[in-house]
Design a protein around this motif. Sequence first.
Motif, mmCIF file in Angstrom:
data_model
loop_
_atom_site.group_PDB
_atom_site.id
_atom_site.type_symbol
_atom_site.label_atom_id
_atom_site.label_comp_id
_atom_site.label_asym_id
_atom_site.label_seq_id
_atom_site.Cartn_x
_atom_site.Cartn_y
_atom_site.Cartn_z
ATOM 1 N N UNK A 169 -0.843 0.897 18.257
ATOM 2 C CA UNK A 169 -0.343 1.339 16.943
ATOM 3 C C UNK A 169 -0.750 0.319 15.887
ATOM 4 N N UNK A 170 -0.760 -0.954 16.279
ATOM 5 C CA UNK A 170 -1.190 -1.995 15.350
ATOM 6 C C UNK A 170 -2.642 -1.810 14.933
ATOM 7 N N UNK A 171 -3.473 -1.372 15.876
ATOM 8 C CA UNK A 171 -4.894 -1.124 15.564
ATOM 9 C C UNK A 171 -5.011 -0.030 14.496
ATOM 10 N N UNK A 172 -4.172 0.989 14.617
ATOM 11 C CA UNK A 172 -4.186 2.076 13.613
ATOM 12 C C UNK A 172 -3.776 1.525 12.234
ATOM 13 N N UNK A 173 -2.774 0.649 12.233
ATOM 14 C CA UNK A 173 -2.326 0.060 10.959
ATOM 15 C C UNK A 173 -3.459 -0.725 10.306
ATOM 16 N N UNK A 174 -4.221 -1.462 11.125
ATOM 17 C CA UNK A 174 -5.333 -2.246 10.568
ATOM 18 C C UNK A 174 -6.422 -1.340 10.005
ATOM 19 N N UNK A 175 -6.704 -0.259 10.703
ATOM 20 C CA UNK A 175 -7.733 0.679 10.208
ATOM 21 C C UNK A 175 -7.289 1.272 8.868
ATOM 22 N N UNK A 176 -6.006 1.654 8.800
ATOM 23 C CA UNK A 176 -5.486 2.244 7.553
ATOM 24 C C UNK A 176 -5.539 1.222 6.419
ATOM 25 N N UNK A 177 -5.126 -0.006 6.713
ATOM 26 C CA UNK A 177 -5.136 -1.044 5.671
ATOM 27 C C UNK A 177 -6.563 -1.294 5.179
ATOM 28 N N UNK A 178 -7.508 -1.351 6.129
ATOM 29 C CA UNK A 178 -8.904 -1.580 5.741
ATOM 30 C C UNK A 178 -9.436 -0.479 4.849
ATOM 31 N N UNK A 179 -9.093 0.745 5.175
ATOM 32 C CA UNK A 179 -9.578 1.882 4.383
ATOM 33 C C UNK A 179 -8.941 1.889 2.985
ATOM 34 N N UNK A 180 -7.667 1.567 2.922
ATOM 35 C CA UNK A 180 -7.008 1.497 1.606
ATOM 36 C C UNK A 180 -7.712 0.468 0.720
ATOM 37 N N UNK A 181 -8.065 -0.664 1.329
ATOM 38 C CA UNK A 181 -8.774 -1.700 0.562
ATOM 39 C C UNK A 181 -10.121 -1.173 0.091
ATOM 40 N N UNK A 182 -10.832 -0.433 0.971
ATOM 41 C CA UNK A 182 -12.119 0.157 0.576
ATOM 42 C C UNK A 182 -11.952 1.136 -0.579
ATOM 43 N N UNK A 183 -10.789 1.730 -0.647
ATOM 44 C CA UNK A 183 -10.511 2.708 -1.723
ATOM 45 C C UNK A 183 -10.020 2.006 -3.004
ATOM 46 N N UNK A 184 -10.043 0.685 -3.016
ATOM 47 C CA UNK A 184 -9.736 -0.037 -4.249
ATOM 48 C C UNK A 184 -8.293 -0.458 -4.407
ATOM 49 N N UNK A 185 -7.464 -0.216 -3.375
ATOM 50 C CA UNK A 185 -6.068 -0.660 -3.472
ATOM 51 C C UNK A 185 -6.043 -2.161 -3.180
ATOM 52 N N UNK A 186 -5.548 -2.938 -4.122
ATOM 53 C CA UNK A 186 -5.571 -4.393 -3.937
ATOM 54 C C UNK A 186 -4.254 -4.934 -3.418
ATOM 55 N N UNK A 187 -3.174 -4.268 -3.768
ATOM 56 C CA UNK A 187 -1.864 -4.750 -3.316
ATOM 57 C C UNK A 187 -1.482 -3.994 -2.055
ATOM 58 N N UNK A 188 -1.775 -4.587 -0.925
ATOM 59 C CA UNK A 188 -1.456 -3.984 0.372
ATOM 60 C C UNK A 188 -0.674 -5.014 1.169
#
Length: 394
Positions: free
Chosen positions: A261-280
């Motif tokens: 589940x942690x791996x999924x969280x990291x993938x989601x966080x990485x994608x959010x950053x790619x989408x320009x979200x800076x505050x994660x």
Amino acid sequence: MKKIIDGIYYVGANDRTTQLFEALWPIPQGVTYNSYLVAGSEKCALIDGIELSELEHLRQNITEVLPNRAPDYLVINHMEPDHSGAIAQLRTLYPEMTIVGNAKTLDMLKGFYGVEDNVMKIADGDTLDLGGVTLNFRLTPMVHWPETMMTYLPEKKVLFSGDAFGAFGALNGAVVDSDMDSDRYIPEMYRYYASIVGKYGIFVQKAIARFEDTPVEYICPTHGPVWHDRLKEVVGIYDRLSRYEGEDGVTIVYGSMYGNTGRMAEIIAGRLAERGIKKISVHNASKSDLSNILADIFRYRGLIIGAPTYSNSLFPPVKAVVDAIVNREIKNRAGAVFGTFAWGSKAVKELTDALSPTGLLVDSIEPVTVRQAPDSAAADACRVLADALAATLQ
Ligand code: FEO
């Protein structure tokens, strides 16, 4: 003792010993129990009491201001024992001191400490003249208990606000924000609000509205610095928090026993950053303290929660976070959930069932459920979830 302005003194104390405030919330930077002494030409009033362990510091501070006499009044803005715990002892030290509170305060005073003599019952809007200085009492129930009130000094434009506008963190020498680097208290204000006051946003809003047209130059809360230079900023923070208004950012909270589940969280966080979200802000619910998780959930508008299935149910550390979110009636978040299971899926269903009634979940974002470990298709599904959530923040 520290003088705040003419006739108003800080006589509270630091607590750098207690590990858990309310036996729940870590306070690595300590906490203050703020107490103030207001001196008029005729009478003196102690505003707010203190936690029992700090009684002697309070007594010494009072004696520095009033070496040969007792305060005439003790005004109790709030009865939680971090402020009222030493009342029975103060009554013994200063038997002539009249205890001032509203009807609910006096009822609690009797219930907690058996004190019912030499008290003064006041009602909303009542005033008490100290000689050139007036105490004006305004009831602000449920910030943070039902008896809570605030005391305003019109001549000095000073508001004794109780828990409102408070922060964790002991004071390091200075008391007023203008005399210190107060930046360190701002994150502790978020954490304090999210932990202690967060359930009572509607009442904080009512209290802020009550003082909208009242000139205030100093806010003297029961915890943390006295606010003067940053008064407007601090009221703005409490206003936004109590309206559940989030910044453009995302909190990801996950539980993970073996990393899937942690791996999924990291993938989601990485994608959010790619989408320009800076505050994660990513929290492992098994490690991050609940107060830090809640502070970020109050702060950011995006919320993504993931958990494995554990004993045919939601993983307990994540369930504790969900319970705290529901308890605080958190609103106005763009939320999504994901989870895993080994042989029987329950986590995502329980997350959805718990959070759907709160209105926090974005209906159009499909939860991602993974059996055992995420493969490339599951990773793609996580990215789709992140893309959809990012789109709601833009
Ligand atoms: Fe600091 Fe609600 O007491």
